[in-house]
Design a protein around this motif. Structure first.
Motif, PDB file in Angstrom:
ATOM      1  N   ALA A  19      44.811  30.087  27.978  1.00 40.47           N
ATOM      2  CA  ALA A  19      44.186  31.241  28.723  1.00 40.47           C
ATOM      3  C   ALA A  19      44.864  31.507  30.189  1.00 40.47           C
ATOM      4  N   SER A  20      44.613  30.506  30.923  1.00 42.53           N
ATOM      5  CA  SER A  20      45.369  30.387  32.294  1.00 42.53           C
ATOM      6  C   SER A  20      46.719  30.862  32.313  1.00 42.53           C
ATOM      7  N   HIS A  21      47.498  30.409  31.471  1.00 44.17           N
ATOM      8  CA  HIS A  21      48.972  30.703  31.235  1.00 44.17           C
ATOM      9  C   HIS A  21      48.934  32.139  30.918  1.00 44.17           C
ATOM     10  N   LEU A  22      48.560  32.269  29.875  1.00 45.07           N
ATOM     11  CA  LEU A  22      48.592  33.828  29.618  1.00 45.07           C
ATOM     12  C   LEU A  22      48.262  34.833  30.694  1.00 45.07           C
ATOM     13  N   GLY A  23      47.097  34.529  31.173  1.00 45.57           N
ATOM     14  CA  GLY A  23      46.606  35.178  32.505  1.00 45.57           C
ATOM     15  C   GLY A  23      47.771  35.275  33.558  1.00 45.57           C
ATOM     16  N   GLN A  24      48.525  34.136  33.790  1.00 43.91           N
ATOM     17  CA  GLN A  24      49.391  34.099  34.819  1.00 43.91           C
ATOM     18  C   GLN A  24      50.620  34.947  34.367  1.00 43.91           C
ATOM     19  N   ALA A  25      50.935  34.878  33.212  1.00 42.70           N
ATOM     20  CA  ALA A  25      52.218  35.655  32.844  1.00 42.70           C
ATOM     21  C   ALA A  25      51.901  37.269  32.704  1.00 42.70           C
ATOM     22  N   THR A  26      50.434  37.597  32.655  1.00 43.53           N
ATOM     23  CA  THR A  26      50.194  38.933  32.862  1.00 43.53           C
ATOM     24  C   THR A  26      50.322  39.390  34.428  1.00 43.53           C
ATOM     25  N   HIS A  27      49.797  38.625  35.327  1.00 42.42           N
ATOM     26  CA  HIS A  27      50.041  38.575  36.769  1.00 42.42           C
ATOM     27  C   HIS A  27      51.541  38.947  37.124  1.00 42.42           C
ATOM     28  N   ASP A  28      52.402  38.094  36.504  1.00 42.39           N
ATOM     29  CA  ASP A  28      53.826  38.049  36.908  1.00 42.39           C
ATOM     30  C   ASP A  28      54.228  39.356  36.410  1.00 42.39           C
ATOM     31  N   TRP A  29      53.804  39.957  35.435  1.00 43.37           N
ATOM     32  CA  TRP A  29      54.611  40.997  34.985  1.00 43.37           C
ATOM     33  C   TRP A  29      53.947  42.482  35.594  1.00 43.37           C
ATOM     34  N   MET A  67      44.762  37.170  59.844  1.00 43.72           N
ATOM     35  CA  MET A  67      46.368  37.227  60.083  1.00 43.72           C
ATOM     36  C   MET A  67      46.844  38.640  60.886  1.00 43.72           C
ATOM     37  N   GLY A  68      45.712  39.638  61.116  1.00 41.11           N
ATOM     38  CA  GLY A  68      46.121  40.934  61.669  1.00 41.11           C
ATOM     39  C   GLY A  68      46.312  41.977  60.795  1.00 41.11           C
ATOM     40  N   TYR A  69      45.809  41.778  59.615  1.00 40.99           N
ATOM     41  CA  TYR A  69      45.912  43.049  58.706  1.00 40.99           C
ATOM     42  C   TYR A  69      44.643  44.004  58.630  1.00 40.99           C
ATOM     43  N   LEU A  70      44.784  45.169  58.497  1.00 39.59           N
ATOM     44  CA  LEU A  70      43.566  45.937  58.311  1.00 39.59           C
ATOM     45  C   LEU A  70      43.055  46.199  57.061  1.00 39.59           C
ATOM     46  N   ILE A  71      41.876  45.486  56.683  1.00 40.00           N
ATOM     47  CA  ILE A  71      41.271  45.403  55.393  1.00 40.00           C
ATOM     48  C   ILE A  71      39.946  46.491  55.466  1.00 40.00           C
ATOM     49  N   ARG A  72      39.935  47.549  54.755  1.00 35.50           N
ATOM     50  CA  ARG A  72      39.117  48.484  54.600  1.00 35.50           C
ATOM     51  C   ARG A  72      38.275  48.288  53.411  1.00 35.50           C
ATOM     52  N   ALA A  73      38.659  47.875  52.301  1.00 33.31           N
ATOM     53  CA  ALA A  73      37.989  47.759  50.939  1.00 33.31           C
ATOM     54  C   ALA A  73      38.788  46.606  49.916  1.00 33.31           C
ATOM     55  N   VAL A  74      38.030  46.134  49.093  1.00 32.94           N
ATOM     56  CA  VAL A  74      38.443  45.261  48.166  1.00 32.94           C
ATOM     57  C   VAL A  74      38.182  45.782  46.575  1.00 32.94           C
ATOM     58  N   ALA A  75      38.882  45.413  45.852  1.00 32.66           N
ATOM     59  CA  ALA A  75      38.853  45.889  44.477  1.00 32.66           C
ATOM     60  C   ALA A  75      39.256  44.682  43.363  1.00 32.66           C
ATOM     61  N   VAL A  76      38.422  44.837  42.165  1.00 34.11           N
ATOM     62  CA  VAL A  76      38.412  44.014  41.161  1.00 34.11           C
ATOM     63  C   VAL A  76      38.958  44.611  39.896  1.00 34.11           C
ATOM     64  N   VAL A  77      40.027  44.333  39.518  1.00 37.75           N
ATOM     65  CA  VAL A  77      40.756  45.006  38.228  1.00 37.75           C
ATOM     66  C   VAL A  77      40.486  44.216  37.049  1.00 37.75           C
ATOM     67  N   PRO A  78      39.730  44.128  36.208  1.00 37.81           N
ATOM     68  CA  PRO A  78      39.645  43.295  35.001  1.00 37.81           C
ATOM     69  C   PRO A  78      40.629  43.931  33.793  1.00 37.81           C
ATOM     70  N   MET A  79      41.500  43.100  33.384  1.00 41.56           N
ATOM     71  CA  MET A  79      42.624  43.728  32.520  1.00 41.56           C
ATOM     72  C   MET A  79      42.590  42.786  31.049  1.00 41.56           C
ATOM     73  N   SER A  80      42.233  43.494  30.007  1.00 46.90           N
ATOM     74  CA  SER A  80      42.214  42.770  28.803  1.00 46.90           C
ATOM     75  C   SER A  80      43.633  42.060  28.326  1.00 46.90           C
ATOM     76  N   ARG A  81      43.856  40.841  28.031  1.00 46.56           N
ATOM     77  CA  ARG A  81      45.179  40.353  27.698  1.00 46.56           C
ATOM     78  C   ARG A  81      45.264  40.549  26.016  1.00 46.56           C
TER      79      ARG A  81
END
Length: 312
Positions: A67-77, A157-171
């Motif tokens: 599951a971890s490797h399939l998730g990493q493959a999804t990230h890479d794509w 590190m000097g970046y401006l961060i205004r919001a954060v997001a979580v994107v759940p994606m089904s494998r």
């Protein structure tokens, strides 16, 4: 070609597939004794062992972790294509960061940061199997701590961060239902600082740190892959489950002939369920209290109902 030869070929193919995942695990195996930003919201006892620099007792570099490797493959794509679609020169994809907090330097790798949305948005892609999305609800505390840790490191590190997001994606089908976006500010930074403070306190006595409701090897995937499993759960081993059922080497057994339905007067009625009687579904007793233990109403003068007095 008989069934035994087909079974041997199937096992050879399964072993080759398993070797692919085991090789990937060994190649991407990081230091299990070091705390990372992704572990800020994880098991408190594991993080305490890591901060106390305890040597790991279990080596999981030979596991498949499919599951971890399939998730990493999804990230890479997905992530590089998402960054190209956003089209901003300051967009960061799978970028390494360092979180300096309370004398520690905690490493991590964020998924994606882009100023193209809202002036500064940090995106964390979470893959899952089947339909396990969050339906837009607020992410768990562990997930928020990880996300806020990345955002805090970027802001330092000097970046401006205004919001954060979580994107759940089904494998399974690639669906992204349940995308969550929240603001990020000083309150969220203080949340990360308080968590690190608590972890440093637990690091003074890691064996007494809470396990955060993790149930142990064989019952919890987090415990099965923990580098301190033996130290935390002495004498316990995670079960080895087969990848798939073996092919039968003989002809299948014929199906059992169904029994005829019960007819009144032909004998004792059989139970319609195969569950044990002790764990079967409970049925509410809706009968009146007066007739609960007797099939007929008691007569006057019995031990159950006292006869009424006649009026004079």
């Amino acid at each position: 070609m008989n069934r035994a030869e087909l079974e041997a070929q199937r096992r050879q193919l399964e072993d080759a597939l398993a070797a692919v995942f085991r090789t990937a695990t060994a190649a991407n195996h990081h230091d299990p004794g070091a705390l990372s930003i992704s572990g800020l919201g994880g098991c408190t006892r594991r993080a305490a062992y890591q901060l106390a620099r305890y040597a790991p007792t279990d080596d999981h570099s030979h596991q498949e972790q499919r599951a971890s490797h399939l998730g990493q493959a999804t990230h890479d794509w997905v992530l590089p294509r998402l960054a190209a679609q956003l089209g901003h020169e300051l967009t960061l994809v799978e970028h390494d960061v360092i979180l300096p907090v309370r004398g520690l330097k905690i490493p991590g790798r964020l998924d994606l940061f882009t100023p193209a949305i809202g002036g500064g948005l940090l995106v964390d892609l979470k893959t899952h199997g089947y339909d396990q999305g969050d339906d837009g609800d607020e992410p768990s505390r562990a997930r928020l701590l990880q996300l806020y840790g990345y955002a805090t490191a970027l802001r330092l590190m000097g970046y401006l961060i205004r919001a954060v997001a979580v994107v759940p994606m089904s494998r399974i089908h690639g669906g992204t239902s349940g995308v969550w976006i929240g603001e990020f500010g000083s309150k969220q930074e203080a949340f990360v600082d308080a968590r690190v403070r608590d972890l440093l306190r637990h690091a003074k006595a890691p064996a007494f740190a809470p396990r955060d409701a993790h149930r142990g090897p064989g019952l919890d995937l987090t415990c099965d892959s923990c580098p301190y499993m033996t130290r935390c759960w002495p004498g316990a081993e995670p079960p080895r489950l087969p990848r798939c059922a073996p092919m039968p080497t003989s002809s299948p057994m014929p199906l059992a002939t169904p029994k005829p339905p019960h007819r009144r007067g032909t004998g004792r009625r059989r139970r319609s369920t195969t569950w044990p009687r002790s764990v079967g579904p409970a049925r509410a007793d809706t009968r009146p209290t007066a007739t609960k233990w007797r099939s007929k109403p008691p007569r006057a003068g019995s031990a159950w109902i006292k006869p009424a007095r006649r009026s004079s």
